[in-house]
Design a protein around this motif. Structure first.
Motif, PDB file in Angstrom:
ATOM      1  N   ALA A 115      -7.423  60.072  -7.689  1.00 58.79           N
ATOM      2  CA  ALA A 115      -8.696  60.545  -7.134  1.00 58.79           C
ATOM      3  C   ALA A 115      -8.877  60.067  -5.697  1.00 58.79           C
ATOM      4  CB  ALA A 115      -9.854  60.078  -8.004  1.00 58.79           C
ATOM      5  N   LEU A 116      -8.505  58.825  -5.437  1.00 60.26           N
ATOM      6  CA  LEU A 116      -8.643  58.293  -4.078  1.00 60.26           C
ATOM      7  C   LEU A 116      -7.699  58.987  -3.106  1.00 60.26           C
ATOM      8  CD1 LEU A 116      -9.072  54.504  -4.890  1.00 60.26           C
ATOM      9  CD2 LEU A 116     -10.837  56.144  -4.195  1.00 60.26           C
ATOM     10  N   ARG A 117      -6.483  59.238  -3.538  1.00 56.28           N
ATOM     11  CA  ARG A 117      -5.529  59.938  -2.666  1.00 56.28           C
ATOM     12  C   ARG A 117      -5.970  61.378  -2.402  1.00 56.28           C
ATOM     13  NH1 ARG A 117      -0.462  56.953  -4.528  1.00 56.28           N
ATOM     14  NH2 ARG A 117      -0.519  55.251  -3.021  1.00 56.28           N
ATOM     15  N   ALA A 118      -6.713  61.958  -3.334  1.00 56.21           N
ATOM     16  CA  ALA A 118      -7.238  63.309  -3.136  1.00 56.21           C
ATOM     17  C   ALA A 118      -8.475  63.308  -2.230  1.00 56.21           C
ATOM     18  CB  ALA A 118      -7.575  63.948  -4.491  1.00 56.21           C
ATOM     19  N   GLY A 119      -8.970  62.107  -1.887  1.00 55.68           N
ATOM     20  CA  GLY A 119     -10.118  62.002  -1.001  1.00 55.68           C
ATOM     21  C   GLY A 119     -11.440  62.379  -1.646  1.00 55.68           C
ATOM     22  N   ARG A 120     -11.552  62.150  -2.944  1.00 53.42           N
ATOM     23  CA  ARG A 120     -12.746  62.545  -3.693  1.00 53.42           C
ATOM     24  C   ARG A 120     -13.741  61.401  -3.805  1.00 53.42           C
ATOM     25  NH1 ARG A 120     -12.974  67.321  -2.850  1.00 53.42           N
ATOM     26  NH2 ARG A 120     -11.651  66.563  -1.238  1.00 53.42           N
ATOM     27  N   ARG A 121     -15.015  61.766  -3.943  1.00 50.53           N
ATOM     28  CA  ARG A 121     -16.022  60.787  -4.364  1.00 50.53           C
ATOM     29  C   ARG A 121     -15.633  60.393  -5.779  1.00 50.53           C
ATOM     30  NH1 ARG A 121     -18.925  64.349  -1.144  1.00 50.53           N
ATOM     31  NH2 ARG A 121     -20.203  63.245   0.392  1.00 50.53           N
ATOM     32  N   LEU A 122     -15.844  59.114  -6.115  1.00 49.80           N
ATOM     33  CA  LEU A 122     -15.296  58.628  -7.382  1.00 49.80           C
ATOM     34  C   LEU A 122     -16.268  57.689  -8.079  1.00 49.80           C
ATOM     35  CD1 LEU A 122     -12.866  58.263  -9.347  1.00 49.80           C
ATOM     36  CD2 LEU A 122     -12.036  56.487  -7.785  1.00 49.80           C
ATOM     37  N   LEU A 123     -16.480  57.954  -9.360  1.00 49.92           N
ATOM     38  CA  LEU A 123     -17.204  57.050 -10.252  1.00 49.92           C
ATOM     39  C   LEU A 123     -16.207  56.606 -11.305  1.00 49.92           C
ATOM     40  CD1 LEU A 123     -19.663  55.626 -11.459  1.00 49.92           C
ATOM     41  CD2 LEU A 123     -20.331  57.807 -12.497  1.00 49.92           C
ATOM     42  N   HIS A 143     -14.284  48.851  -6.252  1.00 47.48           N
ATOM     43  CA  HIS A 143     -15.696  48.920  -5.878  1.00 47.48           C
ATOM     44  C   HIS A 143     -15.996  47.953  -4.721  1.00 47.48           C
ATOM     45  CE1 HIS A 143     -19.980  49.507  -6.317  1.00 47.48           C
ATOM     46  NE2 HIS A 143     -20.147  48.205  -6.464  1.00 47.48           N
ATOM     47  N   ARG A 144     -15.481  46.730  -4.815  1.00 53.65           N
ATOM     48  CA  ARG A 144     -15.690  45.744  -3.735  1.00 53.65           C
ATOM     49  C   ARG A 144     -15.154  46.249  -2.401  1.00 53.65           C
ATOM     50  NH1 ARG A 144     -14.097  42.059  -7.608  1.00 53.65           N
ATOM     51  NH2 ARG A 144     -11.990  41.981  -6.741  1.00 53.65           N
ATOM     52  N   ARG A 145     -14.103  47.017  -2.435  1.00 51.64           N
ATOM     53  CA  ARG A 145     -13.497  47.534  -1.203  1.00 51.64           C
ATOM     54  C   ARG A 145     -14.128  48.851  -0.745  1.00 51.64           C
ATOM     55  NH1 ARG A 145      -9.972  44.571  -3.988  1.00 51.64           N
ATOM     56  NH2 ARG A 145      -8.473  43.255  -2.895  1.00 51.64           N
ATOM     57  N   GLY A 146     -15.150  49.307  -1.466  1.00 52.15           N
ATOM     58  CA  GLY A 146     -15.890  50.490  -1.049  1.00 52.15           C
ATOM     59  C   GLY A 146     -15.257  51.821  -1.401  1.00 52.15           C
ATOM     60  N   PHE A 147     -14.313  51.833  -2.341  1.00 56.29           N
ATOM     61  CA  PHE A 147     -13.643  53.081  -2.702  1.00 56.29           C
ATOM     62  C   PHE A 147     -14.378  53.895  -3.764  1.00 56.29           C
ATOM     63  CE2 PHE A 147      -9.865  50.726  -1.093  1.00 56.29           C
ATOM     64  CZ  PHE A 147      -9.491  51.632  -0.115  1.00 56.29           C
ATOM     65  N   CYS A 148     -15.273  53.261  -4.524  1.00 54.06           N
ATOM     66  CA  CYS A 148     -15.876  53.974  -5.651  1.00 54.06           C
ATOM     67  C   CYS A 148     -17.167  53.314  -6.104  1.00 54.06           C
ATOM     68  CB  CYS A 148     -14.901  54.012  -6.824  1.00 54.06           C
ATOM     69  SG  CYS A 148     -14.507  52.387  -7.516  1.00 54.06           S
ATOM     70  N   LYS A 170     -13.602  57.246   1.148  1.00 53.56           N
ATOM     71  CA  LYS A 170     -12.893  56.350   2.068  1.00 53.56           C
ATOM     72  C   LYS A 170     -11.399  56.606   1.905  1.00 53.56           C
ATOM     73  CE  LYS A 170     -12.440  51.384   2.888  1.00 53.56           C
ATOM     74  NZ  LYS A 170     -12.894  50.061   2.434  1.00 53.56           N
ATOM     75  N   PRO A 171     -10.679  56.848   2.999  1.00 51.45           N
ATOM     76  CA  PRO A 171      -9.243  57.131   2.872  1.00 51.45           C
ATOM     77  C   PRO A 171      -8.506  55.976   2.185  1.00 51.45           C
ATOM     78  CG  PRO A 171     -10.001  57.544   5.109  1.00 51.45           C
ATOM     79  CD  PRO A 171     -11.129  56.867   4.387  1.00 51.45           C
ATOM     80  N   TYR A 172      -7.688  56.329   1.227  1.00 56.87           N
ATOM     81  CA  TYR A 172      -6.880  55.324   0.538  1.00 56.87           C
ATOM     82  C   TYR A 172      -5.561  55.181   1.292  1.00 56.87           C
ATOM     83  CZ  TYR A 172      -4.981  52.516  -3.185  1.00 56.87           C
ATOM     84  OH  TYR A 172      -4.462  51.473  -3.891  1.00 56.87           O
ATOM     85  N   PRO A 173      -5.116  53.941   1.517  1.00 56.33           N
ATOM     86  CA  PRO A 173      -3.892  53.748   2.313  1.00 56.33           C
ATOM     87  C   PRO A 173      -2.681  54.447   1.698  1.00 56.33           C
ATOM     88  CG  PRO A 173      -4.984  51.646   1.859  1.00 56.33           C
ATOM     89  CD  PRO A 173      -5.694  52.693   1.060  1.00 56.33           C
TER      90      PRO A 173
END
Length: 196
Positions: A115-123, A143-148, A170-173
């Motif tokens: 989901a992060l690599r697809a650039g999606r909002r994530l829960l 969550h702490r890193r602001g990804f979801c 947030k773009p995932y590395p």
């Protein structure tokens, strides 16, 4: 992301679900990967979830339900609900993730990273019934890193839907395979792939 098996869309009677998703409008994709997580599927099939999602402007819900027994059906008979499509497994869920406005995922590493690599909002939803719950650790770290956004249990999903809908993806590395390639080259004396 790979989820093995053939597509299977069902309604509550077990027949193939003929409702199809449209490519327009805001949509939610729910995935449980290869596991069984009926509590999550029941939560997103609930009236309160559908009402909250509609208030937030969502129109459709696609559910990959995995090995679970519960078959979602709310959207099939209730015009006040989201349009619904569900299936057990299919070879890849990448297109489902890429077309979703919001992904609601179990806290499995493959699904979260996909989901992060697809650039999606994530829960991310933790399955509290798992022993030695590594899912909670992964979800909290992301969550702490602001990804979801994070739901520590399925019952929290509806109340966190608005927060998740407002997250800026947030773009995932990208994966850096240089160290792996160097190790293979050192061990074998040849580079495993052409370097860019």
């Amino acid at each position: 992301s790979f989820v093995w098996g053939g597509p299977q869309r069902h309604n509550e009677s077990g027949r193939e679900n003929v409702l199809k998703m449209t490519e327009t409008g805001k949509s939610i994709f729910v995935t449980v990967g290869t596991t069984s997580f009926d509590d999550l599927i029941k939560e997103v099939d609930g009236e309160e979830f559908h009402q909250q999602a509609k208030r937030l402007g969502y129109e459709s819900l696609r559910i990959q339900k995995g090995r679970g027994d519960y078959r979602p059906s709310r959207g099939e008979s209730d015009s006040s609900s989201l349009r619904l499509e569900s299936y057990d497994f299919k070879p890849s869920i990448d297109d489902d993730m890429a077309s979703a406005s919001l992904v609601i995922s179990h806290a499995g590493a493959g699904s979260v990273i996909g989901a992060l690599r697809a650039g999606r909002r994530l829960l991310v939803v933790v399955n509290p019934s798992l022993m030695n719950n590594h899912q909670l650790e992964l979800a909290e770290a992301m969550h702490r890193r602001g990804f979801c956004a994070i739901a520590r249990e399925p019952a929290d999903v509806t109340s966190l839907l608005q927060e998740a809908a407002q997250i800026e993806p947030k773009p995932y590395p990208a994966v850096d395979l240089k160290l792996w390639h160097d190790a293979v080259e050192d061990a074998c004396g040849v580079a495993p792939v052409a370097r860019t």
